[in-house]
Design an enzyme around this catalytic site. Structure first.
Site, PDB file in Angstrom:
ATOM      1  N   TRP A 195       4.408   7.807  -4.725  1.00 27.57           N
ATOM      2  CA  TRP A 195       4.010   6.865  -3.685  1.00 27.57           C
ATOM      3  C   TRP A 195       3.349   5.746  -3.899  1.00 27.57           C
ATOM      4  CZ3 TRP A 195       4.019   6.344   1.872  1.00 27.57           C
ATOM      5  CH2 TRP A 195       3.287   5.166   2.250  1.00 27.57           C
ATOM      6  N   MET A 196       3.695   4.467  -3.462  1.00 29.68           N
ATOM      7  CA  MET A 196       3.077   3.147  -3.720  1.00 29.68           C
ATOM      8  C   MET A 196       2.611   2.631  -2.404  1.00 29.68           C
ATOM      9  SD  MET A 196       4.381  -0.112  -6.132  1.00 29.68           S
ATOM     10  CE  MET A 196       5.797  -0.594  -4.738  1.00 29.68           C
ATOM     11  N   ASN A 197       1.620   1.854  -2.370  1.00 25.57           N
ATOM     12  CA  ASN A 197       1.435   0.819  -1.144  1.00 25.57           C
ATOM     13  C   ASN A 197       0.992  -0.221  -1.740  1.00 25.57           C
ATOM     14  OD1 ASN A 197      -0.530   3.184  -0.788  1.00 25.57           O
ATOM     15  ND2 ASN A 197      -1.671   1.436   0.235  1.00 25.57           N
ATOM     16  N   ASP A 198      -0.232  -0.975  -1.213  1.00 29.35           N
ATOM     17  CA  ASP A 198      -0.524  -2.209  -1.457  1.00 29.35           C
ATOM     18  C   ASP A 198      -0.487  -2.633  -3.085  1.00 29.35           C
ATOM     19  OD1 ASP A 198      -1.240  -1.662   0.991  1.00 29.35           O
ATOM     20  OD2 ASP A 198      -3.522  -1.999   0.614  1.00 29.35           O
TER      21      ASP A 198
ATOM     22  N   PHE B  92      -9.265   2.265  -3.912  1.00 27.60           N
ATOM     23  CA  PHE B  92      -8.417   1.381  -2.996  1.00 27.60           C
ATOM     24  C   PHE B  92      -8.181   0.194  -3.496  1.00 27.60           C
ATOM     25  CE2 PHE B  92      -9.463   3.423   1.825  1.00 27.60           C
ATOM     26  CZ  PHE B  92      -8.774   4.623   1.390  1.00 27.60           C
ATOM     27  N   SER B  93      -7.772  -0.864  -2.641  1.00 30.38           N
ATOM     28  CA  SER B  93      -6.936  -2.216  -3.115  1.00 30.38           C
ATOM     29  C   SER B  93      -8.241  -3.181  -3.562  1.00 30.38           C
ATOM     30  CB  SER B  93      -6.439  -2.969  -1.920  1.00 30.38           C
ATOM     31  OG  SER B  93      -5.157  -2.310  -1.774  1.00 30.38           O
TER      32      SER B  93
ATOM     33  N   ARG C  57     -13.820  -3.222   2.890  1.00 29.13           N
ATOM     34  CA  ARG C  57     -12.775  -2.897   1.493  1.00 29.13           C
ATOM     35  C   ARG C  57     -12.000  -4.024   1.264  1.00 29.13           C
ATOM     36  NH1 ARG C  57     -11.059  -0.001   6.037  1.00 29.13           N
ATOM     37  NH2 ARG C  57      -8.973  -0.571   7.020  1.00 29.13           N
ATOM     38  N   ASP C  58     -11.410  -3.857  -0.121  1.00 29.84           N
ATOM     39  CA  ASP C  58     -10.461  -4.577  -0.586  1.00 29.84           C
ATOM     40  C   ASP C  58     -10.972  -6.125  -0.935  1.00 29.84           C
ATOM     41  OD1 ASP C  58      -8.685  -2.663   0.617  1.00 29.84           O
ATOM     42  OD2 ASP C  58      -8.256  -3.871   2.241  1.00 29.84           O
TER      43      ASP C  58
END
Length: 624
Positions: free
Chosen positions: A142-145, A201-202, A266-267
């Site tokens: 899986w990949m997201n941001d 997280f990002s 976050r991020d």
């Protein structure tokens, strides 16, 4: 458990692992059950991997490489209960005499015990028909941001939210790919792994040119959110002295914690603010952005907050970025652009990317537009978490995640899930007294052109189709179309991409309504989405207004406002699972996933209510 039952199960597992009997010559394996759902696996002379069978609909089990250290971390793996969808590799210690793997929350009669394998290799040969030809994807999983994007030493480092233990969200690591040209990507080992502080997280990365951190000139310093139920969302730091391949986590993490009671924090995006020679960090804080400053990248001081009531409503701010762009190419007239990804909030439902243009004085961001103004970086359904590379000089290059949270984990791929859209170069232009961001594919995409078919200019008359078949010989579904329309008397002008199964992507201008539309309702496999109500906007920006009722999350048409002009240019990039369109030099970008059962090998032009001119069309086959 009775000894005879345990011995029988151990022998069955040994056979499944490719061993002739329980008298194991090379790799010795022993299962030690410590209850009905907890087992400790002892492996002597371990190979490189324990291959774990995954069933995506199964509950999560916890798998841990047990070294006895405080850093040992459980990974959530959906181990096969009744069927095997695919395998994932669980890495064992290199050149070790023994390894211990602890697995919890798994039944003794689960199918995984029959299917587990020991191996020195893991097959990553592409088996998925929808894996793109020229877009970046993870090797598997899986990949997201995209996050931590940074350029250094002739290499673009693309880090990304990654689950190496399944093709659905979980176990967030920073995956890692490297390119010299933004097109050809080399997969590398994950750079930052989930740990006891939480999921990774990002975030962002910078090149510490002046050694403000004390880790050495040119060190790459990464910032990310650690997220867990225990610790909440906290900001952490890591640094790399080997050009971004491996990272050492800061021993005093976290470097920043949220305000009391704030859940979504976050991020972190970090950038250098030259006028005051300091680092700035932006953190998404629920529905606002918080600004912090630092001189050493470790100690951060609160500056200000911005964003309450701005942009699309309701929404959740995520994945911020902050860049400077020249107005109409004039570098003596620079403006700050804050990129804000929102979920939910997309005009067509789900996740999307908006932006705000203004000024920044080192403490506060001041937006040029009223709060209710909404500007979209992309008008498709599958453009999210767009962030920019750092350390690229005058070029501002953004990379979006090409999916939507409404259906990202159920799209019809299996070996991998999610791709990145094409990298885009951002510029600012003025229109009707407002500043807007244009996005065009980076120039490096031209290196993918392998052959060209030139279609001469022609006139499209009302209610008559002009088919071109085949679009390309031996079409594999990866090509670029470049065309220009001269507006005539037609009210609608457009074209259809289609295949032998009559699956269609319809692209057209509705000139009376000043809309540009991409319709994927009959594009192929479309029945995995749900029906929901997007967040209706009375005025997504000053150029349009509409109301939306319940629609299909995937099988729908997206549209963008267009200005009245004598002609329009289109650049269309088609890959095995996507269509990206850039209108009038990127003043409108539209990114949508598609899943055709066969490549689109035909194009047919049409018009309604009059005629118009197609001033030639070039078709480029694209390949690596």
């Amino acid at each position: 458990m009775k000894t005879s039952i345990f011995y029988a199960m151990l022998c069955a597992l040994a056979l499944a692992l490719g061993l002739s009997s329980c008298q194991m010559s090379k790799s010795e394996l022993k299962l030690e059950w410590q209850g009905d759902s907890l087992v400790v696996i002892h492996i002597a002379n371990p190979p490189k991997y324990l291959l774990l069978p995954v069933e995506e609909n199964a509950a999560e089990s916890q798998v841990r490489l047990d070294t006895g250290g405080a850093a040992d971390t459980d990974m959530d793996v959906r181990l096969a209960q009744k069927k095997v969808d695919y395998f994932v590799p669980f890495e064992l210690p290199a050149e070790a005499k023994k390894a211990t793997v602890r697995i919890d929350r798994i039944a003794q009669n689960a199918l995984c015990w029959e299917q587990m394998k020991l191996s020195d290799t893991f097959d990553t040969v592409n088996t998925d028909r929808f894996r793109p030809v020229y877009h970046h994807t993870p090797l598997y999983g899986w990949m997201n941001d995209a996050n931590g994007l940074v350029y250094k030493g002739g290499e673009y480092h693309l880090y990304f939210q990654y689950n190496p233990y399944g093709s659905i969200w979980g176990n967030m690591h920073w995956g890692h790919s490297v390119s010299k040209d933004l097109m050809h990507w080399e997969h590398r080992a994950p750079a930052i792994a989930r740990d006891t502080l939480g999921h990774i997280f990002s975030g962002s990365s910078v090149v510490d040119v002046d050694n403000t951190s004390g880790y050495g000139e040119g060190t790459i310093v990464a910032f990310y959110t650690s997220a867990s139920d225990k610790n909440g969302q906290i900001q952490c730091m890591a640094y790399s002295r080997d050009n971004g391949n491996t990272y050492t986590k800061y021993e005093k993490n976290p470097i920043l914690t949220p305000f009391d009671g704030l859940k979504d924090f976050r991020d972190p995006k970090v950038f250098w603010y030259a006028p005051e020679k300091k680092w700035i960090m932006i953190v998404s804080a629920d529905k606002e952005m918080c600004f912090y400053a630092s001189r050493n990248l470790k100690d951060w001081t609160y500056l200000s907050v911005w964003g309450e009531g701005y942009g699309v409503q309701p929404r959740q701010f995520e994945c911020p970025d902050m860049v400077q762009l020249p107005v109409d190419g004039n570098r003596s007239r620079m403006k700050w652009v804050m990129i804000v990804n929102v979920n939910p909030g997309c005009y067509f439902g789900g996740s999307a990317t908006q932006y705000f243009v203004g000024d920044f004085d080192g403490t506060h961001f001041i937006c040029d537009s009223p709060k209710e103004t909404v500007k979209w970086l992309d008008w498709g359904k599958d453009h999210y978490a767009a962030v920019c590379f750092s350390n690229t000089g005058d070029r501002v290059i953004a990379v979006p995640w090409m999916s939507n949270w409404q259906y990202a984990d159920v799209v019809p791929t299996r070996q991998f899930r999610s791709a990145n859209a094409l990298p885009r170069e951002l510029t600012l232009y003025r229109q009707d007294g407002e500043l807007y961001v244009s996005a065009i594919p980076v120039k490096e995409v031209q290196s993918l052109r392998k052959e060209m078919k030139d279609i001469p200019a022609f006139t499209v008359n009302a209610d008559k189709e002009y088919p071109i078949t085949p679009l390309l010989d031996n079409n594999k579904g990866a090509y670029e179309l470049s065309m220009r329309f001269t507006v005539g008397t037609a009210g609608v002008m457009g074209f259809r991409l289609s295949n032998e199964k009559d699956e269609v992507v319809d692209v057209y201008f509705n000139l009376p309504e000043r809309k540009f539309v991409m319709d994927r309702t009959k594009s192929g496999i479309v029945d995995f989405g749900c029906k929901s109500r997007p967040h209706a906007l009375e005025a997504p920006d000053k150029r349009m207004s509409a109301s939306i009722n319940y629609i299909d999350d995937f099988a729908l048409a997206t549209w963008a406002p267009v200005v009245e002009a004598p002609s329009h240019s289109l650049d269309i990039f088609v890959d095995k699972c996507s269509v990206e369109i850039f209108l009038d030099g990127g003043r409108v970008a539209m990114t949508n996933l598609i899943f055709p059962n066969e490549p689109y090998n035909r194009i047919s032009f049409y018009g309604k209510g009059g005629s118009y001119e197609v001033d030639g069309c070039k078709v480029y086959r694209l390949g690596m």
